[in-house]
Enzyme design. Structure first.
Site, PDB file in Angstrom:
ATOM      1  N   ASP A 206      -4.997  33.749   5.649  1.00 54.94           N
ATOM      2  CA  ASP A 206      -4.048  34.787   5.270  1.00 54.94           C
ATOM      3  C   ASP A 206      -4.425  36.056   6.013  1.00 54.94           C
ATOM      4  O   ASP A 206      -5.559  36.189   6.441  1.00 54.94           O
ATOM      5  CB  ASP A 206      -4.222  35.109   3.772  1.00 54.94           C
ATOM      6  CG  ASP A 206      -3.351  34.211   2.949  1.00 54.94           C
ATOM      7  OD1 ASP A 206      -2.630  33.421   3.554  1.00 54.94           O
ATOM      8  OD2 ASP A 206      -3.390  34.300   1.713  1.00 54.94           O
TER       9      ASP A 206
ATOM     10  N   ASP B  98      -4.381  33.149  -1.644  1.00 52.45           N
ATOM     11  CA  ASP B  98      -4.653  33.889  -2.867  1.00 52.45           C
ATOM     12  C   ASP B  98      -3.505  33.769  -3.853  1.00 52.45           C
ATOM     13  O   ASP B  98      -3.686  33.905  -5.035  1.00 52.45           O
ATOM     14  CB  ASP B  98      -4.933  35.366  -2.566  1.00 52.45           C
ATOM     15  CG  ASP B  98      -3.836  35.976  -1.709  1.00 52.45           C
ATOM     16  OD1 ASP B  98      -2.828  35.292  -1.467  1.00 52.45           O
ATOM     17  OD2 ASP B  98      -3.980  37.128  -1.275  1.00 52.45           O
TER      18      ASP B  98
ATOM     19  N   ASP C 237       0.317  29.447  -2.688  1.00 55.16           N
ATOM     20  CA  ASP C 237      -0.582  28.817  -1.717  1.00 55.16           C
ATOM     21  C   ASP C 237      -1.191  27.525  -2.260  1.00 55.16           C
ATOM     22  O   ASP C 237      -1.875  26.816  -1.544  1.00 55.16           O
ATOM     23  CB  ASP C 237      -1.733  29.768  -1.352  1.00 55.16           C
ATOM     24  CG  ASP C 237      -1.243  30.954  -0.541  1.00 55.16           C
ATOM     25  OD1 ASP C 237      -0.267  30.788   0.202  1.00 55.16           O
ATOM     26  OD2 ASP C 237      -1.827  32.047  -0.670  1.00 55.16           O
TER      27      ASP C 237
END
Length: 1186
Positions: free
Chosen positions: A469, A791, A795
């Site tokens: 990310d 997070d 996801d």
């Protein structure tokens, strides 16, 4: 449709908290209420309590202020309704673990063998069988017969104690880890009108809890107020659709379910064992074993509880998650292994096996087959030799009364055979794997990696790709507004409030303050001179920071319009990429909506924009394109996230159709566009360049604008100028990888991913598609091993699909943590690099151990085989074998598996999935050292007496005192192993084997300790160890021959490996050709084909044997040492047989004993097999769990 809010009663618990007397409803009332769903529940609430407020009144709590937090009141609630924790199962006592270890098939066989041996030892045959049984027996021999049986039983006791101790310490370690995970889990509640976070275990019935996107609900409750709340209840119902919650239709919120969208507040009505999750645990366990199964949170729960769930998989991933909240998650995970075998077969779960386990299993199968062949040959040769010699050459008749003697021979031959097998199999491996993993996991804690699944740390060493990310991992996740476009002016820094039109400013302040989660706040710094603390969503914090910089305050605005007055909220989610809040105008004449979101998305929906004087003017597509070109792209190229703030007035009589989002979110008026900076973490660029040097490709997957993403990727070093790499947006990515029907095609994906470095504006599905595509891809020399960081709740699928999923410990939602393998407690990318280092270190430690162990095995098998066939005696005796096995298995795995990692590990490329465990360099070392050891041992056996000028130890009568000759052979053997252990520290052909040895205290102490013990055994071991004291000269020669190993090692290193074409590698992963086509399809996940092979009967048999041998060889060795019935064969003990002991000696098995069962259980901590399943369980365990 009104915002779901109930009217507030005047009653306030802060006043009533001290109220005496009982609550207005009992535990059972609430339990019954929580078992109802949707319509039924609403009716029941209306009929019994009036409304949710009625329940709050009976529970003496205020929907606005919450509980008073008075300790007396809380205690009373604990007593009345229970505590919010599900008590962990009592740890097994040491005695229970001992009993479990005794259920092992191997041990049972051993015990039987020992008893037979004891029985036969008291049978004295008549003289007729004299010669067959070896002629003259003196009294001493006959009496010594029982020793062997007793010795076997003694060895069994040792094995059992070691196994039990290992299980016990493992369980303790996992409980420690679990409690650490638990303490970190907190939940937001309102007490005394203050929003506070408390540990989940402290939540009581009557608490008002705030729930938001990404939460895992810790207790049952009823919704008081909610915005767009959607819950994933699959963990309880097995239905994967998200359930919309509203006061009118379905206000029931259940523990163990996930909030997928929206936010709200609930009053807690059931906790701990009375909550829905708790009730299911109780049902499952029905008392005794409840928690054994209890703890794989929701998902696991219903894997047994509801049929729906057993079939529910998510992209072929069985959702199997371990709770952060119950006390014994991890340990239960181990137990589950056994109980869930059936479930696991239904849905091939995400990680059938880690890369290393797959390779180890294959290697075990190969070694096992070789061992089986050798042992079968040995037994056949021995029996033929005996039968031909006794009944053919000597032409003796088969006498009835001599049958026990013959049986004893056959038993002895069988045991010698099993010994060969035992020696062939390195059972120390699982122990080495466990020690290495456990050691790494402990140390990784210090590096901010909280490992939830043991094998993840080893898989990480093989990672070839990391999909990371952007926000919070590569950047600091501390956002600030640095540029703004307001009233036709682009400000490069935040403008002074005087410059702005007051009306525009007022609208902006209202829009930002109201249209953001009320849980998001900016608090004063913890210490003077520090930065203000950002609580809640970081992007919203940046906007609130802008309000403060414009010298305004958001709190008064929120006080004026509390959350209850918000008419409708469209919360932010990954598909909307925007958030909107609707207010009813005070005069009742219509509505006003505030919106904010990604600039290119909101601007498309704007038809007007405020000019410098604060008046709206038309905003046409060409104006929009110009704005994108002149404002948004320049901001994005500076690495800023652009957010657009807008509003819309709904005038007129009728109420708009709030469910038609496309219609509602149009005709907006743009108020401003702001550029938010999220600085790159200073240590990230270096960490990324380390990854690239280590052969790991880092890809950035983000929801941000492509220009922002590209700018950040360049700052981090993911992209370098003048390189031919791809940066795609989610939309382009999908166009390139999907066919006309919209299905993902692997061939198309294979053209895209190798060059892809940045995927922007991506949805969670894109992330999952990319990860799955890379893992399943077969282009390139090696298969890819992918790590993913995440997070958000969305996801989850990608984290589960990845070989290793990293969740953020600080910013991560509960859902992400549950789906992950490792939690980064500091949310920092550099911790991932540390994980890679530890992972590679585990892999290398296993290889070092293998190199050492297999050298001993090769020598031992050859010596044992030749020994058994040429003579029926063995140069190494039972107890000596136990000792060598101890060195080889337990101590060597301790010494070699605890080497600390060095930076140099990051200078080589990853091994990938199909690189063999034993490289050609290692094979060269193994065979090279084996040649040296065999030459030395055979020379000493056949010519040692001349060299040392001592009596020959060959052909001595049975039970004669130990000879110097054989003691020297034994001593030299051990010395060679000791020095070879130092050679084994390097596996890539390095010359300096002592490098860094001083840093590894465990290694030094093991080697020195072993040496000291060897001196004691040889000098003072006497008859039990079949040793006789040696002179100082003899000792020096033994050590000298041992040191020869080091010199010989240098010689071997000098031979270039590429010249030795005949060397084979061993322990491969799966190669492409071996994967059946259907396994590459969408649904199935990677299945380990070695495992398939294992499922075939003969291997299960080998694995059952694996443990048998372990102890059998002990048996045998003791037998060969002191059998009551001396064999004729034994009387001319020739060298060979001596070897045979020798070899056994070296066998990895005796203390293998310990290790084998030990390892078995500890392997990856699979539960100790119960008697029923022991052959399978044993086999499943002996290599770390499938």
């Amino acid at each position: 449709m009104a915002n779901n809010t109930a009217d507030h009663p005047s009653g306030n618990s802060v006043a009533e908290g001290n109220h005496d007397g009982d609550f207005g409803c009992t535990v059972m009332d609430l339990r019954e209420l929580m078992e109802l769903r949707s319509g039924e529940a609403v009716t029941k609430i209306q009929n019994t309590y009036g409304d949710v407020q009625g329940i709050c009144r009976r529970l003496k709590t205020s929907p606005v202020e919450g509980l008073s937090g008075n300790p007396v009141d809380l205690e009373k609630r604990h007593t009345a309704f229970g505590k919010n924790f599900i008590p962990p199962k009592k740890a097994k006592t040491f005695l229970q673990l001992v009993w479990e270890a005794l259920q092992d098939v191997t041990l049972i066989i051993l015990e039987i063998a020992a008893i037979i041996s004891l029985g036969l030892s008291f049978y004295h045959p008549p003289g007729v069988c004299g010669q067959a049984s070896g002629g003259a027996e003196d009294e001493g021999e006959a009496q010594a017969g029982w020793i062997e049986g007793a010795a076997i039983l003694f060895s069994v006791i040792i094995v059992v104690l070691v196994t039990a101790f290992n299980d016990w310490s493992k369980e303790k370690q996992f409980r420690g880890l679990q409690s650490r995970i638990e303490q970190e889990q907190k939940f937001t509640v309102i007490r005394k009108g203050q929003v506070i976070q408390i540990p989940v275990a402290e939540i009581v019935v009557g608490d008002i809890a705030q729930i938001k996107y990404g939460d895992l609900l810790p207790a049952d409750g009823i919704m008081i107020q909610g915005n767009d709340l959607k819950i994933d209840e699959s963990s309880l119902t097995g239905e994967s659709d998200q359930v919309r919650k509203s006061l009118e239709k379905d206000p029931m919120l259940l523990s163990g379910t996930h909030v997928m969208e929206g936010s709200g507040r609930m009053v807690v009505t059931a906790v701990g064992l009375n909550s829905q999750t708790g009730i299911i645990f109780t049902l499952l366990g029905a008392g005794g074993d409840d928690e054994e199964k209890k703890v794989k949170k929701g998902e696991r729960i219903d894997t047994r509880h509801s049929d729906a769930a057993s079939t529910k998989t998510q992209d072929g991933i069985a959702l199997e998650i371990q709770p952060l909240k119950s006390e014994e998650g991890v340990e239960s995970e181990e137990k589950e292994e056994k109980e869930d075998k059936p479930v696991k077969k239904v849905n091939v779960t995400k990680k059938e096996k880690s890369v290393l386990q797959g390779k180890l299993t294959r290697l075990a199968v190969q070694i096992g087959k070789a061992g089986l062949i050798m042992s079968a040959l040995t037994v056949i040769i021995l029996i033929l030799y005996f039968v031909i010699d006794t009944f053919g050459v000597q032409q003796r008749p088969w006498l009835k009364e001599c049958t026990p003697i013959y049986i004893q021979y056959f038993v002895k031959f069988f045991i010698i055979g099993v010994t060969v097998l035992v020696v062939a199999v390195p059972e120390g491996l699982p122990l080495a794997v466990t020690i290495s993993l456990a050691y790494s996991v402990k140390k990784m804690m210090k590096d901010n990696n909280l490992v939830r699944h043991l094998d993840a740390c080893e898989t990480m060493g093989n990672a070839t790709a990391i999909c990371s990310d952007k926000t919070g991992t590569l950047t600091m996740n501390r956002m600030t507004v640095v540029q703004a476009y307001i009233g036709d002016t682009h400000y490069r820094t935040v403008p002074e409030p005087e410059v702005l039109n007051p009306q525009t400013l007022e609208l902006m302040v209202n829009c930002i303050s109201i249209n953001s989660a009320y849980t998001t706040k900016i608090l004063p710094p913890e210490r003077e001179g520090g930065l203000p603390r950002h609580v809640g969503n970081k992007t919203e914090c940046a906007l609130l920071g802008l309000v403060l910089e414009l010298k305004r305050d958001y709190q008064p605005v929120r006080d004026e319009i509390p959350e209850e007055k918000l008419y409708k909220v469209y919360t932010f989610n990954s598909s909307r990429k925007s958030m909107s809040t609707v207010l009813k105008n005070t005069d009742g004449s219509g509505y006003r909506m505030y919106s904010k979101g990604a600039s290119e998305i909101i601007l498309r929906k704007c038809s007007r924009i405020l000019d410098a004087s604060g008046q709206p003017r038309a905003f046409k597509p060409k104006d929009r394109d110009e704005m994108v070109r002149k404002v948004i792209e320049p901001m994005a190229c500076d690495g800023l996230r652009t957010i657009c703030i807008a509003m819309r007035e709904f005038a007129g009589e009728g109420e708009p159709d709030w469910d038609n989002e496309a219609e509602i979110l149009s005709e907006l008026t743009c108020l401003a566009v702001v550029g938010i900076e999220d600085p790159v973490r200073p240590e990230v660029p270096e960490a990324i360049s380390k990854c690239q040097r280590a052969g790991i490709t880092v890809r950035m997957v983000t929801g941000d604008n492509i220009n922002t993403a590209r700018a950040i990727a360049t700052k981090c070093g993911i992209l370098h100028p003048n390189e031919d790499f791809l940066c795609l947006e989610g939309k382009q990515f999908n166009q390139q990888i999907r066919n006309d029907k919209g299905e993902v095609e692997q061939e198309r994906l294979d053209k895209v991913w190798p060059k892809l470095r940045v995927l922007a504006r991506s949805s969670p599905t894109d992330k999952h598609t990319l990860v799955k595509g890379i893992i399943d891809s077969t282009v390139g020399e090696t298969r890819q091993v992918v790590a993913v960081t995440g997070d958000g709740t969305n996801d989850g699928p990608a984290l589960k699909k990845a070989d290793v999923g990293f969740a953020m410990g600080i910013a991560g939602t509960d859902v992400a943590k549950e789906a992950s393998d490792i939690i980064l407690t500091d949310d920092n990318f550099t911790s991932i690099v540390k994980a890679v280092m530890w992972g590679r270190n585990v892999y290398d430690s296993i290889s070092k151990f293998l190199q050492f162990q297999l050298t001993v095995n090769v020598v031992a098998v050859i010596v044992a085989f030749t020994g058994a066939c040429i003579t029926q005696d063995s140069p190494l005796k039972a107890v000596q074998m136990l000792w060598v096995n101890l060195i080889m298995d337990t101590l060597a795995s301790l010494a070699l598996a605890t080497e600390p990692p060095t930076e140099s590990l990051l200078l080589r490329k990853p091994y990938g999935r199909n690189k063999p465990l034993i490289s050609r360099t290692m094979m060269k070392n193994i065979l090279g050292h084996a040649v040296y050891q065999l030459v030395i041992i055979f020379t000493l056996l056949f010519a040692g007496e001349k060299f040392f000028d001592i009596d020959s130890g060959r052909n001595t009568p049975l039970h004669s005192p130990p000879s110097e000759h054989y003691t020297i052979v034994f001593n030299v053997f051990v010395m060679m192993q000791l020095f070879n252990e130092i050679n084994a520290r390097k596996i890539h052909g390095e010359r300096n084997v002592f490098e860094g040895i001083h840093r590894n205290l465990i290694f030094c102490s093991v080697v020195l300790g072993t040496f000291a013990l060897q001196i004691i055994i040889v000098q003072f071991g006497g008859k039990p160890f079949s040793c006789t004291a040696l002179t100082i000269d003899q000792w020096l020669w033994c050590v000298f021959i041992g040191v020869g190993e080091l010199l010989w090692g240098q010689l071997i290193t000098a031979i270039p490996t590429h010249r030795l074409k005949f060397l084979k590698e061993a322990g491969h992963g799966i190669t492409k050709e071996e994967i059946p086509v259907e396994d590459l399809n969408e649904g199935t996940d990677e299945i380990d084909h070695a495992e398939m092979e294992l499922r075939r009967g003969q291997i299960l048999w080998f694995r059952g044997l694996n443990r048998i041998q372990t102890q059998m060889d002990v048996v045998y060795t003791f037998q060969t040492g002191q059998t009551a019935v001396p064999g004729a064969l034994r009387r001319q003990p020739s060298v060979v047989s001596q070897h045979n002991d020798a070899k056994t000696v070296s066998s990895p098995t005796h203390v293998g004993i310990s290790s084998s069962s030990l390892s078995a259980n500890s392997a990856v901590a699979a539960a100790p097999p119960a008697s029923a399943s022991s052959s399978t369980a044993g086999s499943e365990c002996a290599w770390p769990r499938p």
